[in-house]
Scaffold this active site. Structure first.
Site, PDB file in Angstrom:
ATOM      1  N   ASP A   1       0.811  -1.246   0.028  1.00 30.04           N
ATOM      2  CA  ASP A   1       0.096   0.080   0.123  1.00 30.04           C
ATOM      3  C   ASP A   1       0.811   1.168  -0.026  1.00 30.04           C
ATOM      4  O   ASP A   1       1.441   1.572   0.996  1.00 30.04           O
ATOM      5  CB  ASP A   1      -0.982  -0.001   1.149  1.00 30.04           C
ATOM      6  CG  ASP A   1      -2.012   1.076   1.051  1.00 30.04           C
ATOM      7  OD1 ASP A   1      -1.792   2.156   0.423  1.00 30.04           O
ATOM      8  OD2 ASP A   1      -2.945   1.351   1.854  1.00 30.04           O
TER       9      ASP A   1
ATOM     10  N   ILE B   1      -0.267   9.797   8.227  1.00 24.02           N
ATOM     11  CA  ILE B   1      -0.952   8.906   9.249  1.00 24.02           C
ATOM     12  C   ILE B   1      -0.758   7.438   9.001  1.00 24.02           C
ATOM     13  O   ILE B   1      -0.408   7.101   7.804  1.00 24.02           O
ATOM     14  CB  ILE B   1      -2.484   9.023   9.114  1.00 24.02           C
ATOM     15  CG1 ILE B   1      -3.016   8.733   7.763  1.00 24.02           C
ATOM     16  CG2 ILE B   1      -2.810  10.707   9.494  1.00 24.02           C
ATOM     17  CD1 ILE B   1      -4.746   8.858   7.525  1.00 24.02           C
TER      18      ILE B   1
ATOM     19  N   GLY C   1      -4.878   2.345   7.993  1.00 25.93           N
ATOM     20  CA  GLY C   1      -5.865   1.699   8.825  1.00 25.93           C
ATOM     21  C   GLY C   1      -5.888   0.457   8.747  1.00 25.93           C
ATOM     22  O   GLY C   1      -5.936  -0.138   9.997  1.00 25.93           O
TER      23      GLY C   1
ATOM     24  N   HIS D   1       0.455   8.059   3.688  1.00 27.34           N
ATOM     25  CA  HIS D   1       1.078   7.566   4.912  1.00 27.34           C
ATOM     26  C   HIS D   1       2.612   7.751   4.789  1.00 27.34           C
ATOM     27  O   HIS D   1       3.248   7.043   5.863  1.00 27.34           O
ATOM     28  CB  HIS D   1       0.908   5.973   4.760  1.00 27.34           C
ATOM     29  CG  HIS D   1      -0.421   5.660   4.755  1.00 27.34           C
ATOM     30  ND1 HIS D   1      -1.645   5.935   5.778  1.00 27.34           N
ATOM     31  CD2 HIS D   1      -1.582   5.147   3.723  1.00 27.34           C
ATOM     32  CE1 HIS D   1      -2.764   5.532   5.438  1.00 27.34           C
ATOM     33  NE2 HIS D   1      -2.793   4.948   4.159  1.00 27.34           N
TER      34      HIS D   1
END
Length: 285
Positions: free
Chosen positions: A188, A208, A211, A193
């Protein structure tokens, strides 16, 4: 309109071969915090090839292809700005234990499109099978800000009543400063990120955590704490992403044990237990 619901739902499923090796499983496990401490026999099940088992959430990255939240954006009828996209939730059904290496066929399609008013929600379903039959089914709920309001079906509510009483177990898991940089090597590469400038464009002060990294860390904590470390007991795992995690923070994972399911809530310790994962259920044998 960037999302053509009828076209997205009518599109032919996309199928392709995926492969993974022990190294991919080990890298994923390291990306969700396994290996602390490195000589702990319980951790060696996640890191040492001769003892390796596979945490079911590895299914979200198996084959190192684009995860559902990214691949769904390339489907017919979908043309949106990546900076408006958030991962709203994830559901995983495990049909049998994941092998430590394998070759399988993954078939993906848009299973639903919901109009939430100020946003649209796409459900990207990926079904994976090998020569012995079905392995797993993944549903990624993709939340697209600013793309709702066309009068479509709002879809079912995923909100649940909070678990009653005090949790049976509570554990804390630190998130390393470089956790997102390591986790993204499993496939990913969303710049949200890793790239501070892109994160600012998306409305965040800094990059961040994925998830799905929090998702994996949480399942590992449940398996290790309440399922005796036995990954084969997991039957399904569902969550709603209720808030963000920043690398360097600490997850507080609260667990309520039921007869065949474990309810879970996750918060960020440093932000007064700000919700991170909600409506989370692990069904097990």
């Amino acid at each position: 309109m960037p999302i053509d619901a009828a076209k997205a739902l009518a599109a032919e499923p996309r199928s392709g071969e995926i492969r993974w090796e022990r190294r991919d499983v080990q890298l994923y496990h390291l990306g969700i915090g396994a290996g602390r401490s490195a000589t702990d026999p319980d951790e060696l099940r996640y890191t040492l090839e001769s003892r390796l088992h596979v945490l079911p959430s590895f299914a979200t990255v198996a084959g190192a292809g684009s995860p559902g939240v990214i691949s769904g954006l390339s489907m017919p009828g979908v043309d949106v700005d990546l900076a408006k996209v958030l991962h709203g939730g994830q559901s995983l059904t495990v049909h049998r234990p994941l092998p430590v290496e394998g070759t399988a066929t993954a078939t993906g399609r848009i299973a639903a499109v919901y109009d939430k008013g100020k946003a649209a929600v796409l459900v990207m379903r990926t079904e994976v099978a090998d020569d012995d039959g079905p392995l797993w089914t993944n549903d990624a709920q993709i939340f697209v800000r600013g793309e709702g309001g066309w009068g479509g079906d709002r879809g079912p509510s995923t909100r649940q009543n909070p678990p009653a009483g005090e949790p049976d177990r509570t554990v804390e898991r630190p998130v390393r400063e470089d956790q997102a940089l390591l986790y993204r090597l499993s496939g990913d590469y969303n710049p949200l990120h890793a790239d501070p400038e892109f994160a600012k464009l998306a409305g965040f002060d800094r990059p961040i955590l994925h998830g799905l990294c929090t998702y994996g860390m949480t399942l590992k904590a449940v398996v290790d704490t309440l399922l005796g470390g036995d990954v084969s007991r997991v039957r399904s795992y569902t969550t709603r992403f209720a808030g963000v995690v920043y690398p360097g923070e600490t997850l507080r994972i609260r667990m309520w044990r039921g007869a065949s399911e474990i309810r879970v809530a996750v918060g960020a310790v440093e932000r007064d237990d700000a919700p991170v994962l909600a409506d989370t259920i692990v069904e097990h044998s």
